[in-house]
Design an enzyme around this catalytic site. Structure first.
Site, PDB file in Angstrom:
ATOM      1  N   LYS A 256       0.831  -1.202   0.000  1.00  0.00           N
ATOM      2  CA  LYS A 256       0.000   0.000   0.000  1.00  0.00           C
ATOM      3  C   LYS A 256       0.869   1.257   0.000  1.00  0.00           C
ATOM      4  O   LYS A 256       0.678   2.171  -0.822  1.00  0.00           O
ATOM      5  CB  LYS A 256      -0.920   0.001   1.226  1.00  0.00           C
ATOM      6  CG  LYS A 256      -1.863   1.200   1.270  1.00  0.00           C
ATOM      7  CD  LYS A 256      -2.477   1.392   2.636  1.00  0.00           C
ATOM      8  CE  LYS A 256      -1.522   2.142   3.541  1.00  0.00           C
ATOM      9  NZ  LYS A 256      -2.133   2.555   4.834  1.00  0.00           N
ATOM     10  N   ASP A 274      -6.283   0.900   1.020  1.00  0.00           N
ATOM     11  CA  ASP A 274      -6.380   1.226   2.439  1.00  0.00           C
ATOM     12  C   ASP A 274      -7.747   0.789   2.961  1.00  0.00           C
ATOM     13  O   ASP A 274      -8.505   0.112   2.264  1.00  0.00           O
ATOM     14  CB  ASP A 274      -6.133   2.717   2.670  1.00  0.00           C
ATOM     15  CG  ASP A 274      -7.262   3.582   2.132  1.00  0.00           C
ATOM     16  OD1 ASP A 274      -8.158   3.060   1.418  1.00  0.00           O
ATOM     17  OD2 ASP A 274      -7.265   4.789   2.424  1.00  0.00           O
TER      18      ASP A 274
END
Length: 388
Positions: A256, A274
């Protein structure tokens, strides 16, 4: 003449009117007929004579046929009238399937028609994606959602303040378990004291912990940012690498964080999975996966690679402003007709409007130094730490 009348009267007295008429006609026909007439006058023997009459009429020729038809016509009508109910019964049986036919009702409750008839209330579904939706339809719906969100958030951008790749990677690591606003209010003091990887790598951990305390989990985060700074200095000459396989080797950096850096600091496409992204793509039935890596792969397959970075911004911004975790503002959502989860939140437009956040509610955003495009669109900069 008188003799014929007397015989007619005598016949009438013994057998009745109809038998007398028949006897008179047969007497005029000839001697043989007179003999039969005598037999008919004997009482019950007339019955065979009556039965023979139709035979004689049939032998006489076609003239007897009309009489036969006339005599049988009432019987046939009676028979047909008796059989009429039996003929109607099959008709009633044929009509029964028409009443049972379910086809029209099935069409009325089809998911697509329900969505079209109520623009603000799409059909509720429970499948991996809306029931009956093909792969092609899923791709089209997903891309349409992204286009709609691009019109709603044309100024979407990463909501972390940064001036270079080093600041972005550090800020992204610090954003775990806290808001981007809190990170943006904290990093100015951190970068003012440690502006380069070399300086942060040599920093006193206790001093860094004190700066990072407002972000939560400050001890673990201090260890991560000092560790990744040392790795940058030792392995990459103090520069942030521009490859995924190198970024994920840094302490505290996962896929991420790596995609945030690649997409926003190097212009290389990546999907940022996320918590907001995970929540929304499952609500939209783009995927049922829960593992971030699998979500990334599933969603990435729906879009061209060039759309990945902006797609991440659009989805995350929508999750923060409208499609919240606990109380989604469904009544104020611009993509409600495309959302299978419509109705999980507030559907009343006035009540839903009160749930909006940041610039959608006339409030400051998360960045202290937002892009000019955001300010031009009516967005407001967030206040620094401790102000108001």
């Amino acid at each position: 003449m008188s003799a014929e009348r007397d015989s007619a009267v005598g016949e009438q007295g013994s057998d009745g009117g109809r038998k007398t008429a028949k006897a008179a006609k047969t007497a005029a026909a000839g001697a043989s007929d007179a003999a039969r007439e005598a037999a008919s006058a004997s009482g019950r023997r007339a019955a065979p004579a009556r039965k023979a009459a139709p035979a004689r009429k049939a032998a006489a020729g076609k003239k007897a046929a009309p009489g036969k038809k006339a005599a049988s016509a009432p019987a046939k009508k009676a028979a047909s009238s008796k059989k009429a109910p039996a003929r109607k019964a099959p008709a009633a049986k044929k009509a029964a399937p028409l009443k049972k036919a379910p086809a029209p009702r099935k069409q009325l409750v089809a998911p697509k028609k329900a969505t079209a008839s109520v623009p603000a209330a799409p059909a509720k579904t429970v499948a991996a994606h809306p029931r009956g939706e093909s792969r092609t339809a899923l791709v089209r719906r997903a891309r349409r959602i992204n286009r709609e969100l691009a019109e709603v958030y044309p100024y979407a951008h990463p909501e972390l303040d940064f001036d270079n790749p080093f600041q972005l990677v550090v800020a992204t690591v610090l954003s775990a378990q806290t808001t981007d606003l809190r990170v943006n209010q904290t990093t100015p003091a951190l970068f003012a004291q440690y502006p380069t990887p070399e300086e942060l790598a040599a920093a006193n951990p206790e001093e860094v912990e004190e700066i990072l305390r407002p972000t939560g989990f400050f001890r673990a985060k201090t260890k991560s940012v000092i560790g990744l700074s040392k790795a940058l200095v030792e392995q990459f000459g103090g520069e942030v690498p521009g490859r995924l396989e190198d970024l994920v080797k840094l302490p505290g950096v996962g896929r991420k964080t790596a995609f945030v850096v690649l997409g926003n600091a190097f212009g290389r496409p990546g999907i940022t999975v996320d918590t907001h992204f995970q929540r929304l793509v499952r609500r939209w039935k783009w995927t049922d996966e829960t593992d971030p890596d699998k979500i990334e792969a599933a969603v990435g397959a729906l879009f061209p690679k060039s759309d990945w970075t902006d797609l991440s911004h659009h989805v995350i911004w929508h999750g923060r402003r409208i499609c919240h975790a606990r109380k989604p503002a469904c009544g104020a959502c611009p993509i409600a007709p495309l959302c299978p989860a419509y109705g999980e939140g507030e559907t009343d437009p006035e009540k839903a409007t009160k749930l909006l956040k940041y610039e959608k509610a006339g409030q400051p955003g998360q960045r202290l130094k937002p892009p000019q495009a955001y300010l031009d669109a009516g967005g407001r900069a967030a206040p620094p730490l401790g102000a108001g």
